[in-house]
Each structure stands twice: as structure tokens, then as C-alpha cells.
Design a protein around this motif. Structure first.
Motif, PDB file in Angstrom:
ATOM      1  N   ALA A  64      37.586  45.087 -30.812  1.00 10.60           N
ATOM      2  CA  ALA A  64      36.263  45.647 -30.528  1.00 10.60           C
ATOM      3  C   ALA A  64      35.545  45.987 -31.829  1.00 10.60           C
ATOM      4  O   ALA A  64      36.154  46.485 -32.777  1.00 10.60           O
ATOM      5  CB  ALA A  64      36.384  46.887 -29.647  1.00 10.60           C
ATOM      6  N   GLU A  65      34.254  45.694 -31.868  1.00  4.73           N
ATOM      7  CA  GLU A  65      33.439  45.987 -33.042  1.00  4.73           C
ATOM      8  C   GLU A  65      32.696  47.312 -32.910  1.00  4.73           C
ATOM      9  O   GLU A  65      32.318  47.908 -33.928  1.00  4.73           O
ATOM     10  CB  GLU A  65      32.441  44.854 -33.267  1.00  4.73           C
ATOM     11  N   ALA A  66      32.463  47.753 -31.686  1.00  2.23           N
ATOM     12  CA  ALA A  66      31.788  49.030 -31.428  1.00  2.23           C
ATOM     13  C   ALA A  66      32.191  49.480 -30.031  1.00  2.23           C
ATOM     14  O   ALA A  66      32.337  48.664 -29.128  1.00  2.23           O
ATOM     15  CB  ALA A  66      30.274  48.900 -31.540  1.00  2.23           C
ATOM     16  N   VAL A  67      32.351  50.801 -29.864  1.00  2.00           N
ATOM     17  CA  VAL A  67      32.824  51.355 -28.595  1.00  2.00           C
ATOM     18  C   VAL A  67      32.002  52.605 -28.271  1.00  2.00           C
ATOM     19  O   VAL A  67      31.640  53.376 -29.174  1.00  2.00           O
ATOM     20  CB  VAL A  67      34.330  51.719 -28.655  1.00  2.00           C
ATOM     21  N   LEU A  72      31.123  55.986 -30.471  1.00  2.44           N
ATOM     22  CA  LEU A  72      32.276  56.442 -31.227  1.00  2.44           C
ATOM     23  C   LEU A  72      32.237  55.885 -32.641  1.00  2.44           C
ATOM     24  O   LEU A  72      31.808  54.753 -32.872  1.00  2.44           O
ATOM     25  CB  LEU A  72      33.575  56.007 -30.541  1.00  2.44           C
ATOM     26  N   THR A  73      32.695  56.696 -33.565  1.00  2.00           N
ATOM     27  CA  THR A  73      32.802  56.283 -34.959  1.00  2.00           C
ATOM     28  C   THR A  73      34.246  56.475 -35.409  1.00  2.00           C
ATOM     29  O   THR A  73      35.108  56.891 -34.628  1.00  2.00           O
ATOM     30  CB  THR A  73      31.848  57.107 -35.844  1.00  2.00           C
ATOM     31  N   VAL A 101      33.538  52.894 -20.376  1.00  2.00           N
ATOM     32  CA  VAL A 101      33.806  52.538 -21.771  1.00  2.00           C
ATOM     33  C   VAL A 101      33.221  51.153 -22.017  1.00  2.00           C
ATOM     34  O   VAL A 101      33.581  50.183 -21.330  1.00  2.00           O
ATOM     35  CB  VAL A 101      35.315  52.540 -22.067  1.00  2.00           C
ATOM     36  N   LEU A 102      32.303  51.066 -22.967  1.00  2.01           N
ATOM     37  CA  LEU A 102      31.704  49.785 -23.362  1.00  2.01           C
ATOM     38  C   LEU A 102      32.220  49.413 -24.738  1.00  2.01           C
ATOM     39  O   LEU A 102      32.308  50.262 -25.628  1.00  2.01           O
ATOM     40  CB  LEU A 102      30.178  49.883 -23.380  1.00  2.01           C
ATOM     41  N   ALA A 103      32.538  48.142 -24.893  1.00  2.00           N
ATOM     42  CA  ALA A 103      33.036  47.642 -26.175  1.00  2.00           C
ATOM     43  C   ALA A 103      32.371  46.316 -26.470  1.00  2.00           C
ATOM     44  O   ALA A 103      32.310  45.437 -25.599  1.00  2.00           O
ATOM     45  CB  ALA A 103      34.556  47.487 -26.146  1.00  2.00           C
ATOM     46  N   VAL A 104      31.856  46.190 -27.682  1.00  2.00           N
ATOM     47  CA  VAL A 104      31.216  44.953 -28.130  1.00  2.00           C
ATOM     48  C   VAL A 104      32.251  44.094 -28.838  1.00  2.00           C
ATOM     49  O   VAL A 104      33.021  44.588 -29.671  1.00  2.00           O
ATOM     50  CB  VAL A 104      30.029  45.250 -29.058  1.00  2.00           C
TER      51      VAL A 104
END
Length: 300
Positions: free
Chosen positions: A201-204, A211-212, A237-240
Motif C-alpha cells: 500500500a502507498e497510502a492508507v 495515516l502517516t 480502511v482504504l489503501a491506494v
């Protein structure tokens, strides 16, 4: 044949049956002789003595008049004091309400100032990241959560069990002190997020909370906090990332199997889907830190 005179047969007269309440003479006496008789006798005695009615002597009349005047004075003074105190109480109440309104307005202004300052600090931090990143400013913004992102990815919804109870003694939660094993906990979301990061995942984000690398997922009582902000189920929960690869990697990894065990043993509901486009907002607060490389001194 002379016969003896015949006597008529003797017939005994039956005794009168005793009263059923013969043994309760005290009660029957009270019921037969009411207390009203005693009151009547007392009233008759007072009338004969001349003690019934209004006072007859001058001294008694003066005493009665003085008592009535004193009672009237007490009532009058009490009414006057209540009338005088009513405006004072009403005025104090209005002043108290005005003070409450003023303090509430001041607190609202302070909250607005805090929000404005927080937004300004976030903008300056993102600007500092862009300035220090150079050609990699876009990548730094994505990795740090300073900029919103969108793209393909996955959507994972985790929710409590329908009855929020149940579960056996064995399984992933055997060492937990919580009695309600059907509820999603902070460590469950921690494993989900870590599993998505590990799967590429690149971003969540969780429930719109980006989240960071410095984000914290923890519990406060029965609530789950993400960066000190409480979340409520269901947790989305979203993940790119590469949707198919991200989904397969997570489900086949240790954290995906952990989530599957929670679903099988405790009824926690999950739903994972691959999405063509998911949108994640920027983090509300980005902490800017600088690092200096450590140079070795005097290598031989």
C-alpha cells in the motif's frame, strides 16, 4: 282398675346458643359503644361549664385579638420581603445567564482560533515539505500524508460481530483480558494497517483519517483512537496501490489470516473489495522533522 295419674312428659328447654363473639368482649364493647359517645359527653360537660365558644372575658378577647394581629403582621412582612427579594433574584439570574453566554462565546472564539492556527501550521508544514523535497516533493508529500491522493486500491470494511459476544477460549484472543471478544479492537486495526503496508500500500486511511508514519492507533476505554481522534464502527480502511496484488498479498499474509481467524472464531464481519479509484484526504497534522547524516571520522 284404678290407674295412676299420668304426668305429662318433661321437655327440657334448650339453652340459648352462645354468641360467636362471646370470647371477644373487649372488641364487642368497643364496637357497641362508639367513641362518639365520649365526645358527646365531653361537649356537654364543656357547655355546662361555659367554656365553649368565643372567649367571654375581656382579657381572653384581648389575647385573641393580639394573636390575630401578630399573625397578620407576620404574613404581611413575609409577603413584603418576598416582593422585595424577587427583583433581586431575577436580576442575579439574568446576570448569571449573561455571564454564561459570554463565556460560551469566548470559548467558541478560542476553538475557532485553534482550528485556524492548526490549519495554518499544517499548510506551512506541507509547504516546507515541498520546498525541501526538490524534485521529489510530490513523492515526499504522498509518503508523509501531506497531500491528498487517489488511484486504484482496495476497500476493507471491518465491523463488530452482530451480537458483539461469543468466541471460544482458543484463538487469536486467548490472552486478552476483554470479555467482549466480538468487538474490533485497536490491535486488530493495527494488524490490518500493517498488513496493507506490507502488501504494498502507498497510502492508507481509516474512516477518512489519513495515516502517516507517525500515526498511532490505540484504545481509550471502549473507543479506538487514530491520532487521538475517536472512531466508530464500521471501520472502513482504504489503501491506494495495485488493487489485485494488494488484495492477494494481504489475504495470504499473516495479518490477513489473523483477520480471517477473527471472522471464523468471533463473528467479526469483514468485506474486502478491489476498487478502480479510491480517494484519500491529506493528513490533518504533519510533523516536520529534519535529519542530518552521520559522517564517520577518520577511517583508517
Amino acid at each position: 282398675m284404678c290407674g295412676m295419674p299420668q304426668q305429662p312428659p318433661v321437655r327440657s328447654t334448650p339453652a340459648r346458643p352462645a354468641r360467636p363473639d362471646a370470647s371477644m368482649s373487649l372488641i364487642t364493647n368497643v364496637m357497641d359503644h362508639s367513641l362518639d359517645d365520649g365526645y358527646a359527653e365531653a361537649a356537654a360537660r364543656k357547655r355546662s361549664e361555659g367554656t365553649v365558644g368565643m372567649p367571654r372575658t375581656l382579657r381572653a378577647k384581648l389575647g385573641l385579638a393580639a394573636g390575630l394581629v401578630l399573625a397578620a403582621c407576620v404574613v404581611t412582612v413575609g409577603a413584603a420581603q418576598a416582593r422585595v427579594a424577587a427583583p433581586v433574584v431575577a436580576k442575579e439570574r439574568e446576570e448569571l445567564i449573561d455571564r454564561i453566554d459570554e463565556e460560551t462565546a469566548a470559548a467558541d472564539r478560542l476553538e475557532e482560533n485553534v482550528d485556524d492556527l492548526r490549519a495554518e501550521v499544517g499548510a506551512r508544514q506541507r509547504e516546507a515539505l515541498r520546498d525541501s523535497g526538490g524534485d521529489r516533493s510530490t513523492l515526499m508529500g504522498i509518503l508523509s500524508g501531506a497531500t491528498p491522493v487517489h488511484g486504484p486500491g482496495v476497500r476493507l470494511v471491518v465491523n463488530d460481530a452482530e451480537d458483539s459476544t461469543g468466541g471460544g477460549d482458543d484463538g487469536p484472543r486467548s490472552t486478552s483480558g476483554f470479555s467482549d471478544t466480538g468487538r474490533v479492537r485497536d490491535r486488530d486495526l493495527q494488524r490490518v494497517v500493517n498488513g496493507l503496508w506490507e502488501s504494498g500500500a502507498e497510502a492508507v486511511s481509516i474512516n477518512g483519517q489519513r495515516l502517516t508514519a507517525l500515526s498511532a492507533i490505540r484504545a481509550a476505554g471502549d473507543a479506538i483512537l487514530v491520532d487521538n481522534k475517536p472512531l466508530v464502527p464500521p471501520y472502513t480502511v482504504l489503501a491506494v496501490g495495485d488493487g489485485e496484488e494488494l488484495s492477494d498479498g494481504f489475504q495470504n499474509g499473516a495479518d490477513g489470516l489473523y483477520l480471517h481467524a477473527l471472522q471464523e472464531n468471533y463473528g467479526i464481519r469483514t468485506a474486502l473489495s478491489v476498487e478502480d479509484d479510491v480517494r484519500l484526504p491529506a493528513a490533518t497534522s504533519v510533523i516536520v522533522r529534519t535529519a542530518q547524516p552521520i559522517t564517520e571520522k577518520g577511517t583508517s
